[in-house]
Design a protein around this motif. Structure first.
Motif, PDB file in Angstrom:
ATOM      1  N   LEU A 388       0.820  -1.211   0.000  1.00 50.97           N
ATOM      2  CA  LEU A 388       0.000   0.000   0.000  1.00 50.97           C
ATOM      3  C   LEU A 388       0.853   1.260   0.000  1.00 50.97           C
ATOM      4  O   LEU A 388       0.377   2.341  -0.348  1.00 50.97           O
ATOM      5  N   TRP A 389       2.132   1.116   0.403  1.00 51.01           N
ATOM      6  CA  TRP A 389       3.022   2.271   0.485  1.00 51.01           C
ATOM      7  C   TRP A 389       3.934   2.371  -0.733  1.00 51.01           C
ATOM      8  O   TRP A 389       4.888   3.147  -0.739  1.00 51.01           O
ATOM      9  N   ILE A 400      13.979  -0.183  12.385  1.00 55.87           N
ATOM     10  CA  ILE A 400      12.601  -0.442  12.799  1.00 55.87           C
ATOM     11  C   ILE A 400      12.429   0.123  14.200  1.00 55.87           C
ATOM     12  O   ILE A 400      13.162  -0.249  15.127  1.00 55.87           O
ATOM     13  N   GLY A 401      11.466   1.033  14.332  1.00 59.57           N
ATOM     14  CA  GLY A 401      11.342   1.751  15.586  1.00 59.57           C
ATOM     15  C   GLY A 401      12.611   2.559  15.821  1.00 59.57           C
ATOM     16  O   GLY A 401      13.047   3.309  14.944  1.00 59.57           O
ATOM     17  N   LEU A 424       4.003  -0.784  13.408  1.00 54.12           N
ATOM     18  CA  LEU A 424       5.451  -0.882  13.273  1.00 54.12           C
ATOM     19  C   LEU A 424       5.934   0.262  12.390  1.00 54.12           C
ATOM     20  O   LEU A 424       5.463   0.435  11.264  1.00 54.12           O
ATOM     21  N   ASP A 425       6.868   1.072  12.911  1.00 56.15           N
ATOM     22  CA  ASP A 425       7.466   2.147  12.132  1.00 56.15           C
ATOM     23  C   ASP A 425       8.744   1.631  11.480  1.00 56.15           C
ATOM     24  O   ASP A 425       9.677   1.205  12.171  1.00 56.15           O
ATOM     25  N   VAL A 426       8.773   1.662  10.157  1.00 56.95           N
ATOM     26  CA  VAL A 426       9.897   1.114   9.387  1.00 56.95           C
ATOM     27  C   VAL A 426      10.544   2.248   8.601  1.00 56.95           C
ATOM     28  O   VAL A 426       9.858   2.994   7.881  1.00 56.95           O
ATOM     29  N   LYS A 441      16.871   8.449  -1.355  1.00 58.04           N
ATOM     30  CA  LYS A 441      15.627   8.932  -0.747  1.00 58.04           C
ATOM     31  C   LYS A 441      15.434   8.214   0.585  1.00 58.04           C
ATOM     32  O   LYS A 441      15.448   6.978   0.646  1.00 58.04           O
ATOM     33  N   GLN A 442      15.271   8.964   1.658  1.00 57.21           N
ATOM     34  CA  GLN A 442      15.006   8.406   2.974  1.00 57.21           C
ATOM     35  C   GLN A 442      13.542   8.640   3.312  1.00 57.21           C
ATOM     36  O   GLN A 442      13.022   9.750   3.146  1.00 57.21           O
ATOM     37  N   PHE A 443      12.864   7.591   3.784  1.00 52.09           N
ATOM     38  CA  PHE A 443      11.443   7.731   4.103  1.00 52.09           C
ATOM     39  C   PHE A 443      11.058   6.682   5.151  1.00 52.09           C
ATOM     40  O   PHE A 443      11.823   5.758   5.453  1.00 52.09           O
TER      41      PHE A 443
END
Length: 450
Positions: A388-389, A400-401, A424-426, A441-443
């Motif tokens: 989805l992203w 992660i986190g 979960l923040d990745v 690109k950092q995201f």
């Protein structure tokens, strides 16, 4: 954004509950088939109230902007959209629509008596608009009433159906109608459903996630939506799709770190529902036990089964080194021993991704500097939230986190500490080409652990 989910259940007894009401003499004309079906299903229905905090402008904001260097000050207010759900397992598992609990940060179960219990999101599927919740901290030995299942696709045009839910937050309500059509096509956002049941039972927005039942009191669908441009038209997700999705969730790996290595499906043969093995994991416990795709399962641990969900009600409780006995009609049952998932299996299960360690050769092939360390995405599996992203093969997971990830054991160790259903923040790095030059690109993305 903070969302609080409140679920009102029709009781949380230590034994199967029954809907309360005035005593009616046996044989009374008031005990119609609809009344009897409602009495059977009502204790299994839960009511969901989500509470969302949104930001609004503060009338004194210009004052704070002038005197505090433009720092914005905002107030928050709460909106309360409502939905429903239905218990599918006596140990406290329930299903609802994904949109009812999407982005929920807190889930609380309020009993009909006024008691409350917490719950958590176990799994969600935005494509099918379904979600699985688990009531937590239940007293030992608690057995909840669970809904019964109709035979898949056993729905007759014109038959009476009953929709149960919580429209407009008014508490439990019951509406009746007829099954108007099958295999309808409707769209919800970017998703199109082609197998929807249509009914003229009044299914208001608050009925979303509640059960649609037949006069046997058995589940035939989950109420989905109504058309805003038409009166008296409601829709429901059919039981066949519910079983396909939810049975994939009722496995040891969704509730722990075990793997049995097989999936099951419900088929109908000569008007009789049967359970067959859908797939078998190569090299997994089920394959080693001799289980093959297409094999009919007649009983699990001595309990006869006719639905994939009934098999799932037993499988999801299993932990590594526990055994499950499958009656497949042979001289002796097939015994499958649950194993601990390998690091690769755990990553596939929790993230629906395949990743590989970032070697110097791979760094060079991807055009990455040596300073970038992490895990390269080699495949995005079906059902992965990361699809989805718009993630791509070759994107690099670097953190992660608040923890950097450099190799598979480190990622697996982190995932073993996180429960399915948790956010979960990745953090990732990708290469982009502009005008012949390569840029980094950092995201970051937030996904639900599967």
């Amino acid at each position: 954004m903070r969302i609080i989910v409140l679920i009102l259940a029709m009781g949380l007894p230590a034994v199967a509950a029954r809907a309360e009401g005035p005593a009616v003499a046996a044989g009374s004309a008031r005990l119609t088939p609809v009344v009897m079906a409602v009495q059977k299903v009502l204790p299994t229905v839960v009511n969901i109230a989500t509470e969302q905090i949104v930001r609004v402008s503060d009338p004194f904001e210009p004052f704070f902007n002038d005197f505090f260097l433009g720092t914005p000050v905002r107030l928050q207010r709460q909106s309360v959209p409502l939905g429903s759900g239905v218990i599918v397992d006596p140990a406290g598992l329930l299903i609802t629509n994904n949109h009812v609990v999407r982005r929920a940060s807190n889930i609380e179960i309020r009993l009909f008596s006024g008691q409350t219990c917490p719950a958590r999101l176990v799994a969600a599927d935005s494509t099918h608009d379904l979600a699985l919740l688990q009531i937590t901290n239940l007293p030992a030995g608690t057995v909840l009433p669970a809904v019964g299942f109709a035979r898949p696709d056993d729905a007759l045009l014109g038959e009476t159906v009953v929709a149960v839910g919580n429209p407009f937050g008014l508490g439990h309500s019951v509406t009746t109608g007829v099954l108007s059509a099958k295999n309808r096509s409707i769209s919800e956002g970017t998703v199109t459903f082609n197998d929807i049941l249509q009914t003229d039972a009044a299914t208001n927005p608050g009925n979303s996630g509640g059960p649609l039942i037949n006069l046997d009191g058995d589940l035939i669908g989950i109420n989905l939506a109504i058309r805003r441009d038409a009166e008296g038209i409601g829709f429901a997700i059919p039981l066949r799709r519910i079983e396909e999705v939810v049975s994939r969730w009722l496995v040891p790996g969704k509730f722990g770190t075990g793997v049995a290595g097989f999936t099951v499906e419900t088929t109908v043969r000569e008007d009789t529902a049967e359970v067959v093995v859908g797939s078998v994991l190569p090299g997994g416990p089920a394959e080693e036990a001799g289980l093959k795709p297409g094999t009919r399962i007649r009983a699990v641990n001595g309990h006869p089964v006719a639905h994939a969900l009934q098999v799932g009600q037993i499988l999801w409780r299993l932990t590594p080194r526990e055994k499950v006995s499958l009656d497949v009609g042979g001289p002796r049952p097939v015994a499958v021993t649950v194993r601990e998932m390998t690091d690769e299996q755990l990553i596939r299960q929790r993230l629906a991704l395949q990743v590989q360690e970032l070697t110097p050769a791979l760094q060079k092939a991807l055009g990455l500097p040596a300073t970038v360390q992490g895990l390269a995405i080699s495949d995005i599996l079906d059902g992965s939230e990361f699809a989805l992203w718009d993630l791509r093969r070759g994107d690099i997971i670097v953190q992660i986190g608040n923890r950097p990830v450099r190799d598979l054991p480190a990622l697996a160790a982190l995932l073993r500490q996180i429960r399915p259903g948790d956010p979960l923040d990745v953090y990732l790095v990708a290469t982009k080409s502009y005008g012949g030059d390569l840029y980094l690109k950092q995201f970051a993305v937030r996904a639900i652990v599967q």
